[in-house]
Scaffold this active site. Structure first.
Site, mmCIF file in Angstrom:
data_model
loop_
_atom_site.group_PDB
_atom_site.id
_atom_site.type_symbol
_atom_site.label_atom_id
_atom_site.label_comp_id
_atom_site.label_asym_id
_atom_site.label_seq_id
_atom_site.Cartn_x
_atom_site.Cartn_y
_atom_site.Cartn_z
ATOM 1 N N CYS A 130 -6.240 3.760 12.457
ATOM 2 C CA CYS A 130 -6.054 3.671 13.912
ATOM 3 C C CYS A 130 -6.500 4.960 14.581
ATOM 4 C CB CYS A 130 -4.591 3.434 14.243
ATOM 5 S SG CYS A 130 -3.888 2.008 13.415
ATOM 6 N N LYS A 164 -2.927 3.129 3.383
ATOM 7 C CA LYS A 164 -4.153 2.338 3.270
ATOM 8 C C LYS A 164 -5.336 3.125 3.797
ATOM 9 C CE LYS A 164 -5.881 -2.236 4.346
ATOM 10 N NZ LYS A 164 -5.472 -3.547 4.892
HETATM 11 C C1 LIG Z 1 -8.705 -10.812 10.833
HETATM 12 C C2 LIG Z 1 -8.273 -9.604 10.071
HETATM 13 C C3 LIG Z 1 -7.203 -8.840 10.515
HETATM 14 C C4 LIG Z 1 -6.791 -7.690 9.834
HETATM 15 N N1 LIG Z 1 -5.719 -6.959 10.285
HETATM 16 C C5 LIG Z 1 -5.323 -5.845 9.598
HETATM 17 C C6 LIG Z 1 -4.187 -5.097 10.030
HETATM 18 O O1 LIG Z 1 -3.525 -5.452 11.020
HETATM 19 N N2 LIG Z 1 -3.857 -3.955 9.345
HETATM 20 C C7 LIG Z 1 -4.578 -3.563 8.227
HETATM 21 O O2 LIG Z 1 -4.230 -2.531 7.620
HETATM 22 N N3 LIG Z 1 -5.625 -4.273 7.768
HETATM 23 C C8 LIG Z 1 -6.029 -5.398 8.438
HETATM 24 N N4 LIG Z 1 -7.105 -6.117 7.977
HETATM 25 C C9 LIG Z 1 -7.865 -5.635 6.800
HETATM 26 C C10 LIG Z 1 -7.455 -6.384 5.534
HETATM 27 O O3 LIG Z 1 -6.105 -6.159 5.255
HETATM 28 C C11 LIG Z 1 -8.334 -5.935 4.345
HETATM 29 O O4 LIG Z 1 -8.130 -4.547 4.154
HETATM 30 C C12 LIG Z 1 -9.802 -6.179 4.590
HETATM 31 O O5 LIG Z 1 -9.971 -7.440 5.215
HETATM 32 C C13 LIG Z 1 -10.635 -6.144 3.301
HETATM 33 O O6 LIG Z 1 -10.211 -7.114 2.386
HETATM 34 P P1 LIG Z 1 -10.951 -8.539 2.255
HETATM 35 O O7 LIG Z 1 -12.423 -8.263 2.117
HETATM 36 O O8 LIG Z 1 -10.357 -9.194 1.065
HETATM 37 O O9 LIG Z 1 -10.669 -9.294 3.534
HETATM 38 C C14 LIG Z 1 -7.493 -7.290 8.660
HETATM 39 C C15 LIG Z 1 -8.558 -8.081 8.198
HETATM 40 C C16 LIG Z 1 -8.959 -9.215 8.875
HETATM 41 C C17 LIG Z 1 -10.117 -10.024 8.349
#
Ligand SMILES: Cc1cc2nc3c(=O)[nH]c(=O)nc-3n(C[C@H](O)[C@H](O)[C@H](O)COP(=O)(O)O)c2cc1C
Ligand SMILES: Cc1cc2nc3c(=O)[nH]c(=O)nc-3n(C[C@H](O)[C@H](O)[C@H](O)COP(=O)(O)OP(=O)(O)OC[C@H]3O[C@@H](n4cnc5c(N)ncnc54)[C@H](O)[C@@H]3O)c2cc1C
Ligand SMILES: Cc1cc2nc3c(=O)[nH]c(=O)nc-3n(C[C@H](O)[C@H](O)[C@H](O)COP(=O)(O)OP(=O)(O)OC[C@H]3O[C@@H](n4cnc5c(N)ncnc54)[C@H](O)[C@@H]3O)c2cc1C
Ligand SMILES: Cc1cc2nc3c(=O)[nH]c(=O)nc-3n(C[C@H](O)[C@H](O)[C@H](O)COP(=O)(O)O)c2cc1C
Ligand code: FES
Ligand code: FES
Lengths: 307, 267, 307, 267
Positions: A130, A164
């Protein structure tokens, strides 16, 4: 029977190494088709001190083997989470990890303070991707800021603290080390990569916010590289995230040294992916005659020095 | 929410209901029994690079024979892949999802307004309205005559047609047909491109048709279809957002902040 | 007839905005099926002072909508390029831009010195994604190093100087500015993203070098974001690179402010992509009634201050 | 290099030549006429996430009827997609590419050694050897009898078989068959998994069969197939690398640094 148990530090043990990632599983209530019992843990949507409406649409766009999102941390705020959600989580078999977001260190700490000691909240994951309103740049791209934020959160909670990492940096290891030194129990890597798409017919960015975070299979090789670097440098456990869709994908991250994985985007297309991958990992361990997940890693972990 | 299923269903028939559209008939008794008019399914596609499911309204469902139909046009890689499914192939579907149209029994007239492929959702809607005893006026707009859904698919409704090129019915927009309808005490069910829905709201204003009597089926991008990604929002009247996949896709027009509406796809 | 001409600075004009990227077209001799006349320019494989054998296999691996490569700059060395290749390029209609690589500033300068004034060499592209043996880190991730390298190259040549940015940094704009200030005529963005793949059956990294560079459609949203940032900050022309496969992809980069694009990985699967995209851009301009490519951009360019 | 074509060709036939394999017959006179035994084509695949073409040896070519055949097994997404092609579908191909086997006319015996799917390349090889007047001993190894290419596809060769499970011919490896062959003055043409080729080199050593008399068809990852990506290298004896797509895939064994060989795919 192979043991799929995982220890994330501070005695925080999970029955499975397969977690669902923040923002892809809401607060655990909106996935009727998912057997929550099969999950190692649920990481909630990013939660802030006050409720947030989030960004104006358009918020998501599909790209080649990936998707962009700019949700803008839409969430009901920590008060609602504490009073409406946590009491229900209390009765669940699966631990719930609250993903915490904010624009200042005080924000983060206030969210943690409100939830500390609340039954149903098992741990915290700090989303340090953030922007820091005070100092203009993201907490997660600056080792000092990331360390300060982690230290502040650390002193605010006795619960397991997961930080994270964002991959949008020159040297993710430097950030990871700062976070480890500041008292994180474990780190999760990675959050999304900043990307953009343009609607050539309308001559404007597809997303109202112009740029957004890229997730999905497209980023898997980048995420695996980041995890490989971080597990080679840290003593605390690392949870791998990024494009994991299959059992083989999960194995790649575990072999790279991650102790667990989080599934994100795949939850949208395959609501039962977590269960399938959990089953697949167990089957793999048994087929290979391995006792536990640790024996998957290609390199020995760095053992904490007991000096 | 009706109980959604995550399942594979076999294609029992593939046809071309009208120019530029494909109809897939799937066999799946549970899905067919659960689906309500206006709800949608998330269909998985095997197109190169595609990772998200594609949202499609249930065109019609016949629980008695366990069949459910989808009508769609080819706009990109996912729909092209779906259009290439043949009899015997399996389609992976998730649904039914979201809120369908709210249809109260009674004899107050129902006015259906379908623009372009928006008509895809209406066979089920007309069936439901008939079952509720509602008299139905159906306003059907298309670019050209050949792109109109055959009358037989809208049995029981009083059909009025408009085409952009005048090859059938009124030469003009489907909304021009509204003028010919008494809208003093009716319920409107509309589905079509977002720009058409926005114009409908303006027209309704002029005709003093209250928004609370207008239900619209919305199209937004859908990540998950179940409320977890927060990617499908529609601006809510009074601030904040509605989740199109959960609060919709069928929503009463007075709940929407029409000024905040964006259209990611049409026009 | 719409004008697809492009000016890359220093009077370096191309007939088309569609170039082929370094490492994906060799030295221009191995693509019998490609009509070179349709290309804006050819960028050669990375060329070093001495011949290099390159890395041991395995060197490439496919990933979701992308590919990883760790070729290791296999090339015949600048002497061979100057004596065996340049004389042939001299007679080509398409300009050839030599991509220069090295491990020290002296290396880069030596390559340029050898080629300066050699007929057939139209311009240089500096690949600053190489590790600096002396100072341990990549030239491209450090603004000062990148600036020094660019300045040294600048003083070594009168030819157009293009500097190719790496995206593996926290702040690509800072690097781009340093390179602009050091005298680059234009920048190309971006090079590959560092990634990794693990062969779970063999329990080892797929690539002999463990990590490699990710390219292809998977990275397009990331590359577009990088180009959008850089075009918003620089006065000199920017050439967009990253996952471009279709006419629409090329339009996205041009709308983002790039004056031209380079096609890389797509050349492998669709040898005639450059011709198709060149035709498609012309057709688009005409359909839209636009006179030139410049009118595609969504933002006004930053005009050079004539102080 | 033979002139490569970049083109679409129609599938005229799809069949299962042996257990676990698929054969696609394409109609393309130019490609059929240009292809030489041991050369390969890069076939485009429409599988999700796949961006690179897939390299396949020409199994056989019949210029007189403008047909060319490919025989392959399903190992992943790309081959699965190819296996789903049906009669009438189009396949996008680039080729023929690389160096085929060098086949001199004369009566010196030729010994073909095919391990597993390596046999796919041999119908064309046997045809070429016959045309050159060479007597051919064909050593064919497979896991089990049902995975052997039918004799009819290797017309004119003296066939000797080995299976891992002993269901046909010798119970053992195809290389065990070499013992039964007089290798004093022969040319060997081998294609199969890299581990098999490496063992062949050891056996050849023992049998005092000079490497210069052994040609092997190699399998490495292929990015471009035409020499531009430098991704397909094979270690060269004496240092440096050969480009498998240009200097190969058929290469004389004495040009290869066998100690440096890696196998990215088998075993
Ligand atoms: C629609 C969406 C919303 C997300 N919101 C958050 C969030 O609020 N906080 C966070 O730390 N990561 C958020 N992420 C990131 C995911 O937790 C993850 O780190 C990222 O999508 C990579 O993993 P993936 O390729 O398996 O989706 C979000 C991802 C997506 C697609
Ligand atoms: C609730 C709902 C019901 C729908 N019902 C129907 C129907 O019955 N018949 C029909 O023909 N179409 C319907 N649509 C539109 C349909 O979902 C899109 O045409 C389809 O997703 C296009 O996918 P594509 O891969 O072919 O297009 P692409 O443009 O390649 O898709 C790229 C991305 O954009 C998304 N997208 C593109 N257009 C739309 C759109 N109009 N709405 C939502 N997402 C879109 C895709 O899902 C995909 O994620 C419906 C949409 C929604 C939201
Ligand atoms: C010159 C040459 C000729 C070949 N001829 C034949 C043949 O006639 N019949 C046959 O069945 N197979 C043949 N192969 C192997 C064939 O190319 C692979 O089986 C195929 O590429 C697998 O693709 P996939 O997407 O199904 O597998 P995946 O594992 O999903 O492919 C992933 C990536 O690895 C590559 N890859 C996987 N296996 C191989 C391999 N063995 N060799 C090279 N690249 C590989 C793919 O091309 C792709 O880029 C040949 C390979 C080469 C290099
Ligand atoms: C196999 C391969 C080799 C490459 N070699 C070089 C190189 O020598 N020098 C360089 O600057 N970039 C090199 N690149 C990077 C490309 O020029 C390009 O920047 C990158 O691939 C992104 O574009 P793309 O997604 O269109 O491929 C190489 C890329 C690939 C795939
Ligand atoms: S589509 Fe994901 S929340 Fe609505
Ligand atoms: S496959 Fe690209 S050089 Fe051989």
């Amino acid at each position: 029977m192979a043991d799929l148990g995982v220890d994330l530090g501070r005695g925080f043990r999970l029955r499975s190494p397969v977690l669902v990632a923040s923002g892809t599983f809401g607060y655990g209530f909106d996935a009727p088709l998912v057997d929550r019992g099969a999950l190692g843990a649920i990481v909630t949507k990013g939660t802030t001190l006050r409720p947030r409406d989030g960004n104006r649409p358009t918020r998501i766009a599909e790209t080649a083997s990936g998707m962009l999102n700019a949700i803008g941390l839409q969430n009901p705020g920590v008060e609602h989470v504490a009073t409406a959600f946590a009491p229900l989580w209390k009765n669940w078999a699966v631990p719930v990890i609250v993903n915490v977001a904010g624009e200042s260190i005080e924000d983060y700490v206030a969210v943690i303070d409100r939830l500390e000691g609340t039954p149903g909240v098992a741990a915290f994951e700090l989303n340090i991707s953030c922007p820091n309103v005070a100092r203009g740049l993201q907490f997660g791209v600056d080792a000092r800021l990331a360390g300060e934020l982690t230290a502040a959160a650390r002193s605010a909670t006795r619960l397991p603290l997961m930080v994270k990492l964002t991959p949008n940096v020159t040297d993710i290891v430097a950030i990871a080390r700062a976070v480890e030194d500041a008292g994180a129990d474990c780190v999760s890597a990675i959050n999304t990569y900043v990307g953009m798409a343009i609607d050539v017919r309308r001559r404007r960015a597809v997303l109202d916010r112009e740029s957004g975070g890229l997730s999905g299979p497209a980023i898997k090789p980048l995420a695996l590289q980041a995890v490989w670097q971080v597990t080679g440098a840290l003593r605390i456990p690392v949870i791998g995230i990024g494009g994991i869709t299959t059992v083989a994908d999960a194995l790649e991250f575990l072999m790279a040294g991650a102790v667990a994985v989080q599934l994100g985007t795949v939850n949208y297309s395959r609501p039962q992916a977590a269960r399938e991958i959990d089953d697949g990992l167990r089957a793999h361990l048994e087929a290979q005659g391995l006792r536990d997940l640790g024996s998957l890693r290609l390199r020995q972990p760095i053992v904490a020095s007991h000096a | 929410m009706s109980p959604a299923v995550l399942t594979e269903a076999a294609v029992v028939e593939r046809s071309i209901p009208m120019a530029g559209a494909v109809e897939l008939v799937l066999h799946h008794p549970t899905a067919a029994a659960a689906a309500r008019a206006g709800q949608f399914f998330q269909l998985a596609v095997g197109a190169p690079g595609a990772i998200l499911r594609r949202p499609y309204s249930v065109a019609w469902a016949r629980p008695e024979i366990g069949q459910i139909g989808f009508i769609f046009n080819i706009v990109g890689t996912g729909s092209a892949w779906l259009a290439s499914r043949q009899r015997g192939h399996a389609v992976d579907l998730l649904g039914p999802l979201g809120q369908g149209f709210v249809i109260e029994p009674g004899n107050r007239p129902a006015v259906c307004i379908a623009g372009g492929l928006g008509v895809a959702a209406f066979p089920a809607v007309v069936t439901a309205l008939m079952a509720a005893g509602r008299p139905v006026v159906f306003l059907h707009g298309a670019r050209t005559a050949s792109q109109l859904l055959p009358v037989s698919r809208l049995q029981g409704a009083e059909l009025r047609v408009a085409t952009d090129d005048g090859t059938a019915g009124l030469h003009g927009s489907v909304l021009d047909l509204l003028a010919s309808v008494a809208v003093s005490d009716v319920d409107v069910f509309a589905c079509g491109p977002t720009p058409m829905l926005r114009r409908l709201i303006e027209v309704a204003q002029r005709l003093e048709l209250p928004r609370s009597r207008v239900q619209v089926a919305l199209e937004t991008p859908m990540g998950c279809g179940v409320g977890t990604c927060l990617g499908c929002v529609t601006p809510r009247r009074g601030g904040g957002y509605l989740l199109t996949c959960q609060d919709g896709p069928c929503i009463r027009a007075d709940r929407i902040d029409w000024d905040g509406m964006v259209d990611a796809f049409h026009g």
